[in-house]
Design a protein around this motif. Structure first.
Motif, PDB file in Angstrom:
ATOM      1  N   LEU A  19       0.816  -1.213   0.000  1.00 25.20           N
ATOM      2  CA  LEU A  19       0.000   0.000   0.000  1.00 25.20           C
ATOM      3  C   LEU A  19       0.853   1.268   0.000  1.00 25.20           C
ATOM      4  CD1 LEU A  19      -2.973  -0.909   2.354  1.00 25.20           C
ATOM      5  CD2 LEU A  19      -2.978  -0.695  -0.123  1.00 25.20           C
ATOM      6  N   VAL A  20       2.030   1.219   0.597  1.00 23.46           N
ATOM      7  CA  VAL A  20       2.934   2.377   0.563  1.00 23.46           C
ATOM      8  C   VAL A  20       3.418   2.624  -0.866  1.00 23.46           C
ATOM      9  CG1 VAL A  20       5.219   3.204   1.291  1.00 23.46           C
ATOM     10  CG2 VAL A  20       3.648   2.255   2.968  1.00 23.46           C
ATOM     11  N   PHE A  21       3.765   1.542  -1.586  1.00 25.44           N
ATOM     12  CA  PHE A  21       4.158   1.697  -2.988  1.00 25.44           C
ATOM     13  C   PHE A  21       2.986   2.208  -3.825  1.00 25.44           C
ATOM     14  CE2 PHE A  21       7.619  -1.469  -2.043  1.00 25.44           C
ATOM     15  CZ  PHE A  21       8.653  -0.579  -2.235  1.00 25.44           C
ATOM     16  N   ALA A  22       1.774   1.781  -3.478  1.00 21.66           N
ATOM     17  CA  ALA A  22       0.591   2.277  -4.185  1.00 21.66           C
ATOM     18  C   ALA A  22       0.415   3.768  -3.933  1.00 21.66           C
ATOM     19  CB  ALA A  22      -0.648   1.505  -3.743  1.00 21.66           C
ATOM     20  N   LEU A  23       0.658   4.204  -2.715  1.00 25.65           N
ATOM     21  CA  LEU A  23       0.532   5.620  -2.387  1.00 25.65           C
ATOM     22  C   LEU A  23       1.545   6.462  -3.161  1.00 25.65           C
ATOM     23  CD1 LEU A  23      -0.942   7.659  -0.528  1.00 25.65           C
ATOM     24  CD2 LEU A  23       0.923   7.317   1.095  1.00 25.65           C
ATOM     25  N   LEU A  24       2.764   5.957  -3.259  1.00 27.73           N
ATOM     26  CA  LEU A  24       3.774   6.672  -4.044  1.00 27.73           C
ATOM     27  C   LEU A  24       3.372   6.745  -5.512  1.00 27.73           C
ATOM     28  CD1 LEU A  24       7.034   5.213  -2.469  1.00 27.73           C
ATOM     29  CD2 LEU A  24       6.076   7.489  -2.140  1.00 27.73           C
ATOM     30  N   SER A  25       2.832   5.653  -6.028  1.00 28.37           N
ATOM     31  CA  SER A  25       2.393   5.629  -7.419  1.00 28.37           C
ATOM     32  C   SER A  25       1.188   6.543  -7.634  1.00 28.37           C
ATOM     33  CB  SER A  25       2.035   4.208  -7.842  1.00 28.37           C
ATOM     34  OG  SER A  25       3.157   3.377  -7.771  1.00 28.37           O
ATOM     35  N   LEU A  26       0.335   6.648  -6.620  1.00 26.77           N
ATOM     36  CA  LEU A  26      -0.826   7.528  -6.734  1.00 26.77           C
ATOM     37  C   LEU A  26      -0.422   8.994  -6.855  1.00 26.77           C
ATOM     38  CD1 LEU A  26      -3.382   5.991  -4.223  1.00 26.77           C
ATOM     39  CD2 LEU A  26      -3.675   6.267  -6.667  1.00 26.77           C
ATOM     40  N   PHE A  27       0.708   9.361  -6.309  1.00 23.22           N
ATOM     41  CA  PHE A  27       1.193  10.728  -6.455  1.00 23.22           C
ATOM     42  C   PHE A  27       2.016  10.897  -7.731  1.00 23.22           C
ATOM     43  CE2 PHE A  27       0.358  10.970  -1.868  1.00 23.22           C
ATOM     44  CZ  PHE A  27      -0.354  12.148  -1.847  1.00 23.22           C
ATOM     45  N   MET A  28       2.850   9.914  -8.035  1.00 20.03           N
ATOM     46  CA  MET A  28       3.756  10.042  -9.164  1.00 20.03           C
ATOM     47  C   MET A  28       3.019  10.015 -10.507  1.00 20.03           C
ATOM     48  SD  MET A  28       7.272   7.953  -9.848  1.00 20.03           S
ATOM     49  CE  MET A  28       6.472   6.383  -9.959  1.00 20.03           C
ATOM     50  N   GLY A  29       2.008   9.165 -10.649  1.00 18.04           N
ATOM     51  CA  GLY A  29       1.279   9.049 -11.909  1.00 18.04           C
ATOM     52  C   GLY A  29       0.597  10.340 -12.341  1.00 18.04           C
ATOM     53  N   PRO A  30      -0.246  10.934 -11.499  1.00 20.92           N
ATOM     54  CA  PRO A  30      -0.890  12.183 -11.903  1.00 20.92           C
ATOM     55  C   PRO A  30       0.082  13.359 -12.098  1.00 20.92           C
ATOM     56  CG  PRO A  30      -2.153  11.150 -10.178  1.00 20.92           C
ATOM     57  CD  PRO A  30      -0.874  10.376 -10.305  1.00 20.92           C
ATOM     58  N   ILE A  31       1.175  13.389 -11.346  1.00 20.31           N
ATOM     59  CA  ILE A  31       2.161  14.454 -11.544  1.00 20.31           C
ATOM     60  C   ILE A  31       2.786  14.337 -12.930  1.00 20.31           C
ATOM     61  CG2 ILE A  31       4.431  15.283 -10.808  1.00 20.31           C
ATOM     62  CD1 ILE A  31       3.534  14.712  -7.922  1.00 20.31           C
ATOM     63  N   LEU A  32       3.159  13.115 -13.312  1.00 20.09           N
ATOM     64  CA  LEU A  32       3.725  12.911 -14.648  1.00 20.09           C
ATOM     65  C   LEU A  32       2.690  13.201 -15.735  1.00 20.09           C
ATOM     66  CD1 LEU A  32       5.897   9.706 -14.175  1.00 20.09           C
ATOM     67  CD2 LEU A  32       6.675  12.049 -14.490  1.00 20.09           C
ATOM     68  N   MET A  33       1.432  12.839 -15.476  1.00 22.96           N
ATOM     69  CA  MET A  33       0.383  13.103 -16.458  1.00 22.96           C
ATOM     70  C   MET A  33       0.169  14.616 -16.629  1.00 22.96           C
ATOM     71  SD  MET A  33      -3.339  11.364 -16.791  1.00 22.96           S
ATOM     72  CE  MET A  33      -2.580   9.760 -16.932  1.00 22.96           C
ATOM     73  N   HIS A  34       0.225  15.338 -15.543  1.00 24.58           N
ATOM     74  CA  HIS A  34       0.096  16.803 -15.628  1.00 24.58           C
ATOM     75  C   HIS A  34       1.257  17.398 -16.421  1.00 24.58           C
ATOM     76  CE1 HIS A  34      -0.844  20.899 -14.518  1.00 24.58           C
ATOM     77  NE2 HIS A  34       0.415  21.047 -14.104  1.00 24.58           N
ATOM     78  N   LEU A  35       2.467  16.896 -16.182  1.00 22.07           N
ATOM     79  CA  LEU A  35       3.626  17.386 -16.935  1.00 22.07           C
ATOM     80  C   LEU A  35       3.485  17.084 -18.427  1.00 22.07           C
ATOM     81  CD1 LEU A  35       6.569  16.450 -14.561  1.00 22.07           C
ATOM     82  CD2 LEU A  35       5.704  18.726 -15.077  1.00 22.07           C
ATOM     83  N   ALA A  36       2.962  15.907 -18.735  1.00 23.16           N
ATOM     84  CA  ALA A  36       2.803  15.540 -20.147  1.00 23.16           C
ATOM     85  C   ALA A  36       1.728  16.381 -20.821  1.00 23.16           C
ATOM     86  CB  ALA A  36       2.449  14.058 -20.258  1.00 23.16           C
ATOM     87  N   LEU A  37       0.613  16.608 -20.136  1.00 22.08           N
ATOM     88  CA  LEU A  37      -0.491  17.343 -20.744  1.00 22.08           C
ATOM     89  C   LEU A  37      -0.277  18.848 -20.768  1.00 22.08           C
ATOM     90  CD1 LEU A  37      -3.493  15.327 -19.302  1.00 22.08           C
ATOM     91  CD2 LEU A  37      -2.554  15.234 -21.617  1.00 22.08           C
ATOM     92  N   SER A  38       0.651  19.344 -19.978  1.00 21.56           N
ATOM     93  CA  SER A  38       0.881  20.792 -19.953  1.00 21.56           C
ATOM     94  C   SER A  38       1.715  21.271 -21.140  1.00 21.56           C
ATOM     95  CB  SER A  38       1.553  21.199 -18.644  1.00 21.56           C
ATOM     96  OG  SER A  38       2.846  20.646 -18.572  1.00 21.56           O
ATOM     97  N   ASP A  39       2.499  20.389 -21.731  1.00 20.75           N
ATOM     98  CA  ASP A  39       3.347  20.786 -22.864  1.00 20.75           C
ATOM     99  C   ASP A  39       3.193  19.753 -23.979  1.00 20.75           C
ATOM    100  OD1 ASP A  39       5.172  22.099 -24.415  1.00 20.75           O
ATOM    101  OD2 ASP A  39       6.924  21.304 -23.350  1.00 20.75           O
ATOM    102  N   LYS A  40       2.165  19.934 -24.812  1.00 16.59           N
ATOM    103  CA  LYS A  40       1.872  18.961 -25.869  1.00 16.59           C
ATOM    104  C   LYS A  40       2.831  19.060 -27.059  1.00 16.59           C
ATOM    105  CE  LYS A  40      -2.929  18.397 -24.760  1.00 16.59           C
ATOM    106  NZ  LYS A  40      -4.311  18.415 -25.204  1.00 16.59           N
ATOM    107  N   GLU A  41       3.578  20.140 -27.167  1.00 21.02           N
ATOM    108  CA  GLU A  41       4.514  20.286 -28.274  1.00 21.02           C
ATOM    109  C   GLU A  41       5.846  19.580 -28.001  1.00 21.02           C
ATOM    110  OE1 GLU A  41       2.914  23.134 -27.033  1.00 21.02           O
ATOM    111  OE2 GLU A  41       1.386  22.963 -28.591  1.00 21.02           O
ATOM    112  N   ASN A  42       6.059  19.127 -26.802  1.00 16.59           N
ATOM    113  CA  ASN A  42       7.299  18.455 -26.435  1.00 16.59           C
ATOM    114  C   ASN A  42       7.394  17.112 -27.160  1.00 16.59           C
ATOM    115  OD1 ASN A  42       9.618  17.609 -25.183  1.00 16.59           O
ATOM    116  ND2 ASN A  42       8.850  17.840 -23.108  1.00 16.59           N
ATOM    117  N   SER A  43       8.603  16.701 -27.491  1.00 15.25           N
ATOM    118  CA  SER A  43       8.792  15.440 -28.201  1.00 15.25           C
ATOM    119  C   SER A  43       8.522  14.228 -27.301  1.00 15.25           C
ATOM    120  CB  SER A  43      10.211  15.349 -28.760  1.00 15.25           C
ATOM    121  OG  SER A  43      11.148  15.365 -27.697  1.00 15.25           O
ATOM    122  N   LEU A  44       8.583  14.421 -26.010  1.00 11.30           N
ATOM    123  CA  LEU A  44       8.327  13.322 -25.072  1.00 11.30           C
ATOM    124  C   LEU A  44       6.883  13.278 -24.596  1.00 11.30           C
ATOM    125  CD1 LEU A  44      11.525  13.456 -22.843  1.00 11.30           C
ATOM    126  CD2 LEU A  44      10.964  11.804 -24.611  1.00 11.30           C
TER     127      LEU A  44
END
Length: 77
Positions: A19-44
């Motif tokens: 559950l601790v690893f799940a909690l870390l993933s629950l924070f890391m996933g949406p943060i990465l998704m926000h970074l990806a969706l904030s800059d759609k022109e990026n190659s990554l």
């Protein structure tokens, strides 16, 4: 002889660790998704979006697995 029902502590700690690893993933996933969706022109954009989605799905999987392990430690199933 009557056997007492006791919680398997090693299995309980394994479930809590999951559950601790799940909690870390629950924070890391949406943060990465926000970074990806904030800059759609990026190659990554697309690889980062795929990785973030997989991390979010993995977090949900870990939550169910952790709860199942904790229940198994309590009820000996």
């Amino acid at each position: 002889m009557e056997q007492t029902n006791r919680t398997d502590k090693q299995l309980l700690f394994k479930g809590i660790k999951t559950l601790v690893f799940a909690l870390l993933s629950l924070f890391m996933g949406p943060i990465l998704m926000h970074l990806a969706l904030s800059d759609k022109e990026n190659s990554l954009y697309l690889p980062l979006l795929i990785v973030a989605s997989l991390i979010c799905a993995f977090a949900v999987f870990l939550i169910f697995k952790g709860i199942k392990i904790i229940m198994a430690s309590m009820f000996k199933k």
